[in-house]
Design a protein around this motif. Structure first.
Motif, PDB file in Angstrom:
ATOM      1  N   GLU A   2      26.222  25.225  11.497  1.00 60.73           N
ATOM      2  CA  GLU A   2      27.418  26.045  11.322  1.00 60.73           C
ATOM      3  C   GLU A   2      27.036  27.471  10.904  1.00 60.73           C
ATOM      4  O   GLU A   2      27.640  28.448  11.358  1.00 60.73           O
ATOM      5  CB  GLU A   2      28.329  25.401  10.258  1.00 60.73           C
ATOM      6  CG  GLU A   2      29.730  25.936  10.262  1.00 60.73           C
ATOM      7  CD  GLU A   2      30.476  25.642  11.549  1.00 60.73           C
ATOM      8  OE1 GLU A   2      31.251  26.514  11.963  1.00 60.73           O
ATOM      9  OE2 GLU A   2      30.289  24.580  12.165  1.00 60.73           O
ATOM     10  N   LYS A   3      25.995  27.592  10.064  1.00 61.12           N
ATOM     11  CA  LYS A   3      25.527  28.912   9.619  1.00 61.12           C
ATOM     12  C   LYS A   3      24.966  29.698  10.808  1.00 61.12           C
ATOM     13  O   LYS A   3      25.183  30.906  10.926  1.00 61.12           O
ATOM     14  CB  LYS A   3      24.472  28.743   8.527  1.00 61.12           C
ATOM     15  CG  LYS A   3      24.024  30.056   7.944  1.00 61.12           C
ATOM     16  CD  LYS A   3      23.036  29.863   6.835  1.00 61.12           C
ATOM     17  CE  LYS A   3      22.596  31.219   6.336  1.00 61.12           C
ATOM     18  NZ  LYS A   3      21.569  31.166   5.364  1.00 61.12           N
ATOM     19  N   LYS A   5      25.835  29.417  13.991  1.00 63.11           N
ATOM     20  CA  LYS A   5      26.975  29.846  14.796  1.00 63.11           C
ATOM     21  C   LYS A   5      27.639  31.067  14.173  1.00 63.11           C
ATOM     22  O   LYS A   5      28.023  31.998  14.869  1.00 63.11           O
ATOM     23  CB  LYS A   5      28.002  28.720  14.934  1.00 63.11           C
ATOM     24  CG  LYS A   5      27.652  27.682  15.945  1.00 63.11           C
ATOM     25  CD  LYS A   5      28.812  26.694  16.058  1.00 63.11           C
ATOM     26  CE  LYS A   5      28.485  25.586  17.027  1.00 63.11           C
ATOM     27  NZ  LYS A   5      29.585  24.629  17.122  1.00 63.11           N
ATOM     28  N   SER A   6      27.774  31.048  12.874  1.00 57.00           N
ATOM     29  CA  SER A   6      28.395  32.154  12.154  1.00 57.00           C
ATOM     30  C   SER A   6      27.574  33.445  12.317  1.00 57.00           C
ATOM     31  O   SER A   6      28.126  34.530  12.505  1.00 57.00           O
ATOM     32  CB  SER A   6      28.549  31.798  10.680  1.00 57.00           C
ATOM     33  OG  SER A   6      29.090  32.887   9.972  1.00 57.00           O
ATOM     34  N   GLU A   7      26.245  33.329  12.221  1.00 61.48           N
ATOM     35  CA  GLU A   7      25.375  34.495  12.396  1.00 61.48           C
ATOM     36  C   GLU A   7      25.499  35.054  13.813  1.00 61.48           C
ATOM     37  O   GLU A   7      25.582  36.275  14.002  1.00 61.48           O
ATOM     38  CB  GLU A   7      23.914  34.130  12.108  1.00 61.48           C
ATOM     39  CG  GLU A   7      23.561  34.140  10.645  1.00 61.48           C
ATOM     40  CD  GLU A   7      22.085  33.911  10.425  1.00 61.48           C
ATOM     41  OE1 GLU A   7      21.260  34.443  11.213  1.00 61.48           O
ATOM     42  OE2 GLU A   7      21.753  33.211   9.457  1.00 61.48           O
ATOM     43  N   ASP A  10      28.719  36.853  14.141  1.00 62.00           N
ATOM     44  CA  ASP A  10      28.651  38.155  13.464  1.00 62.00           C
ATOM     45  C   ASP A  10      27.902  39.180  14.310  1.00 62.00           C
ATOM     46  O   ASP A  10      28.307  40.341  14.407  1.00 62.00           O
ATOM     47  CB  ASP A  10      27.999  38.021  12.088  1.00 62.00           C
ATOM     48  CG  ASP A  10      28.893  37.320  11.073  1.00 62.00           C
ATOM     49  OD1 ASP A  10      30.123  37.220  11.335  1.00 62.00           O
ATOM     50  OD2 ASP A  10      28.378  36.878  10.031  1.00 62.00           O
TER      51      ASP A  10
END
Length: 186
Positions: A2-3, A5-7, A10
């Protein structure tokens, strides 16, 4: 996971914002242009790369001796110097510029004149009435432009007066080649 995907999200968001800002700046504010040909010699050289300020004339009208970029045709932009403004009569006689009958100095031409043979004029004699359109004074919303290399320039003497709608913007910053980097002053 999930981290990660978030990066990525961004990074994609940052890139889209950067491209959006670039598009807005390029479209509405500043654009690069390359000088093509000798018509502005000695001031500008063939191949000089410059920045065009596209929004300056939203704030005020062109001033005498501004160097402007304008649409000469659908496919070609020209760079010339504003010489005549609305409500003015322009004439050149014996290489002297007259605005409304008064002599106007053109110091940016001196280097070019010094390189010319004394018997050859830089600017052939003309009066506004003899240019395309046959105007007695420059109408509102138009300017008269000339190249600094007057004996080798396609300008208002051939094209006629330039409408403000044709003007892309003002230029005055050479950023390439490195040995030519400068801000031009009138």
């Amino acid at each position: 996971m999930e981290k990660l995907k978030s990066e990525w999200f961004d990074w994609i968001k940052a890139l889209l914002i950067a491209f959006g800002l670039f598009f807005i700046i390029r479209t509405f504010f500043f654009a690069p242009i390359v000088v093509d040909g000798p018509s502005m010699m000695q001031t500008l050289h063939d191949g000089d790369q410059m920045i065009v300020n596209k929004f300056i004339y939203q704030m005020h009208e062109p001033e005498r001796f501004d160097i402007v970029v304008f649409h000469a045709s659908d496919r070609k932009d020209f760079i010339k110097r504003v010489v005549g403004l609305p409500r003015e009569h322009v004439a050149v006689e014996d290489d002297v510029l007259y605005i409304n009958g008064k002599k106007v100095e053109e110091p940016f031409l001196q280097e070019r004149k010094d390189k010319m043979p004394s018997y050859q004029p830089l600017t052939g004699d003309f009066q506004l009435e003899g240019l395309p359109g046959g105007y007695e004074t420059i109408p509102e919303g138009h300017v008269l432009v000339l190249g600094d290399n007057r004996n080798n320039s396609t300008d208002s003497r051939i094209l006629g007066l330039i409408s403000m709608d044709q003007i892309v913007g003002k230029t005055g910053l050479i950023y390439w080649p490195l040995d030519r980097i400068q801000i031009l002053h009138d």
